[in-house]
Enzyme design. Structure first.
Site, PDB file in Angstrom:
ATOM      1  N   GLY A   2     -65.431 -67.263  79.345  1.00  0.00           N
ATOM      2  CA  GLY A   2     -64.725 -66.006  79.190  1.00  0.00           C
ATOM      3  C   GLY A   2     -63.252 -66.225  78.897  1.00  0.00           C
ATOM      4  O   GLY A   2     -62.715 -67.324  79.036  1.00  0.00           O
ATOM      5  N   CYS A   3     -62.577 -65.143  78.487  1.00  0.00           N
ATOM      6  CA  CYS A   3     -61.173 -65.250  78.090  1.00  0.00           C
ATOM      7  C   CYS A   3     -60.255 -65.504  79.280  1.00  0.00           C
ATOM      8  O   CYS A   3     -59.452 -66.451  79.272  1.00  0.00           O
ATOM      9  CB  CYS A   3     -60.752 -63.998  77.334  1.00  0.00           C
ATOM     10  SG  CYS A   3     -61.188 -62.434  78.157  1.00  0.00           S
ATOM     11  N   TYR A   4     -60.373 -64.685  80.327  1.00  0.00           N
ATOM     12  CA  TYR A   4     -59.561 -64.927  81.521  1.00  0.00           C
ATOM     13  C   TYR A   4     -59.830 -66.314  82.117  1.00  0.00           C
ATOM     14  O   TYR A   4     -58.885 -67.032  82.479  1.00  0.00           O
ATOM     15  CB  TYR A   4     -59.835 -63.863  82.580  1.00  0.00           C
ATOM     16  CG  TYR A   4     -59.241 -62.497  82.332  1.00  0.00           C
ATOM     17  CD1 TYR A   4     -57.886 -62.331  82.066  1.00  0.00           C
ATOM     18  CD2 TYR A   4     -60.035 -61.349  82.400  1.00  0.00           C
ATOM     19  CE1 TYR A   4     -57.338 -61.070  81.866  1.00  0.00           C
ATOM     20  CE2 TYR A   4     -59.493 -60.081  82.201  1.00  0.00           C
ATOM     21  CZ  TYR A   4     -58.153 -59.945  81.936  1.00  0.00           C
ATOM     22  OH  TYR A   4     -57.610 -58.700  81.739  1.00  0.00           O
TER      23      TYR A   4
ATOM     24  N   THR B 171     -60.769 -69.054  80.637  1.00  0.00           N
ATOM     25  CA  THR B 171     -60.201 -70.105  79.796  1.00  0.00           C
ATOM     26  C   THR B 171     -58.711 -70.260  80.060  1.00  0.00           C
ATOM     27  O   THR B 171     -58.213 -71.378  80.270  1.00  0.00           O
ATOM     28  CB  THR B 171     -60.449 -69.793  78.311  1.00  0.00           C
ATOM     29  OG1 THR B 171     -61.860 -69.826  78.054  1.00  0.00           O
ATOM     30  CG2 THR B 171     -59.760 -70.806  77.406  1.00  0.00           C
ATOM     31  N   ALA B 172     -57.985 -69.148  80.061  1.00  0.00           N
ATOM     32  CA  ALA B 172     -56.540 -69.214  80.285  1.00  0.00           C
ATOM     33  C   ALA B 172     -56.208 -69.746  81.666  1.00  0.00           C
ATOM     34  O   ALA B 172     -55.180 -70.415  81.851  1.00  0.00           O
ATOM     35  CB  ALA B 172     -55.921 -67.831  80.094  1.00  0.00           C
TER      36      ALA B 172
END
Length: 377
Positions: A179-181, A183-184
């Site tokens: 997911g995006c969150y 990954t960051a």
């Protein structure tokens, strides 16, 4: 679960990768995109248009089935000679499963498992949904509200932040794209936990996202008048990305329990993720030690960059790119540090990382199709 396009029909099936393979000839990959009419599907199209070794064969979109390609994606109307792709198709794996080498699955959560299970075992899969991200199917059931319908496939799925999982991705059939969150958060935190430079306790992640993170379907909370001129927290103490982040951090910490405080916020922008991450440093360690470790680790990575000096990562500086910008700052509170991490949620947080994993799976140069610089402003 292991953790750790060519739109031109005149191009032939085989492409030469002389630089990457010492002059040997490597087949291009026949690609299908399921659920291609959403934001991640559009981003895959944008990236794969620049990819010399991906040959798109099928685009499916249940709600857009029968609609012209140019009607759903007017930005790609300039792409000509697409007889097979002139319209989006219904999803029928039994019809085309033998005619593709890889599927990018952009379907909604909880709809992917049976679809992937119906594919021939020869077809590789990069799944952009959450259906195979959580190794424990009981945890999946708790957070996604239903039984996992393909538990045997779950065992072979590789959760793949590319920078951490290249060897597993090379050998796997099914990639669970993060997911995006997560990954960051994990790009800075996983190396720091692995090295023992930060405590696994008291990790706070304050996250901000653009509205594309909520998908393309009509929802009142992401209408222009609901979002613009404001900021709002959502999924407080209940966001589904929390267990995904904890899973990766727990593994990095050698199996020690890691519990995070994670709160996402919706921002009046179309794309981008910015996370301010608050950590306790290990005894005797400073924010400078954390930064030096990340700089050394990522010095040769093409997409992860630790900024110099006191430069603060911003979403506008990674917009439209597969890059992640990170920096580390000393907190005014002794023994604590603040990490700032920025990515584009649709690229490094979704479709870009999916193509990065695809490149590794098929032995293409990892940066293929992904070298477009950030868009500014």
């Amino acid at each position: 679960m292991q953790t750790t396009c060519d739109l031109n029909p005149r191009r032939g099936r085989t492409t030469t990768l002389s630089a990457a393979r010492g002059g040997s000839s490597v087949p291009s990959a026949r690609v299908g995109i399921l659920g291609a009419s959403g934001y991640t599907g559009a981003e895959l199209m944008r990236i794969l248009l620049q990819h010399p070794y991906a040959k798109i064969k099928y685009l499916t979109a249940d709600r857009s089935a029968g609609l012209a390609f140019s009607e759903v994606f007017p930005q790609f109307s300039y792409v000509k000679d697409l007889p097979r792709l002139s319209k989006f198709e219904d999803m029928s794996p039994e019809k085309w499963g033998q005619e593709v080498d890889v599927i990018f699955c952009c379907l909604p959560h909880a709809t992917t498992q049976l679809v992937i299970a119906s594919l021939p075992p020869s077809v590789k899969v990069v799944d952009l949904s959450a259906d195979f991200r959580l190794a424990d199917i009981e945890v999946y059931k708790e957070w996604y509200g239903g039984e996992h319908k393909a538990p045997e496939l779950q065992k072979e799925a590789v959760y793949a932040i590319t920078e951490f999982s290249r060897d597993q991705v090379k050998a796997c059939r099914l990639v669970a794209n993060p997911g995006c969150y997560p990954t960051a958060a994990q790009l800075p935190l996983v190396p720091l936990l692995r090295s023992g430079l930060v405590s696994q306790e008291d990790i706070i992640i304050d996250a901000k996202s653009g509205t594309t993170g909520a998908g393309r379907s009509l929802k009142q909370n992401i209408l222009y008048c609901e979002v613009t001129d404001g900021i709002s927290a959502y999924g407080i103490a209940s966001h589904r990305h929390a267990p995904e982040i904890e899973q990766g951090l727990r593994e990095a910490a050698g199996g020690k329990e890691v519990v995070i405080n994670f709160t996402p916020h919706l921002m009046p922008m179309s794309r981008g993720i910015l996370e301010s991450i608050y950590v306790k440093t290990a005894p005797g360690k400073t924010a400078a030690d954390l930064k030096a470790h990340l700089q050394g680790l990522y010095a040769q990575e093409p997409f992860v960059h630790v900024l110099e000096g006191s430069k603060v990562p911003e979403t506008r500086h990674v917009r439209g790119s597969n890059h992640c910008f990170i920096n580390v700052f000393a907190d005014r509170v002794p023994g604590r540090a603040i990490i700032v991490s920025a990515i584009d949620n649709l690229v490094k947080g979704a479709s870009g990382q999916a193509v990065q994993n695809f490149n590794v799976m098929f032995g293409y140069p990892e940066t293929t199709g992904l070298l477009s610089p950030p868009m500014f402003p």
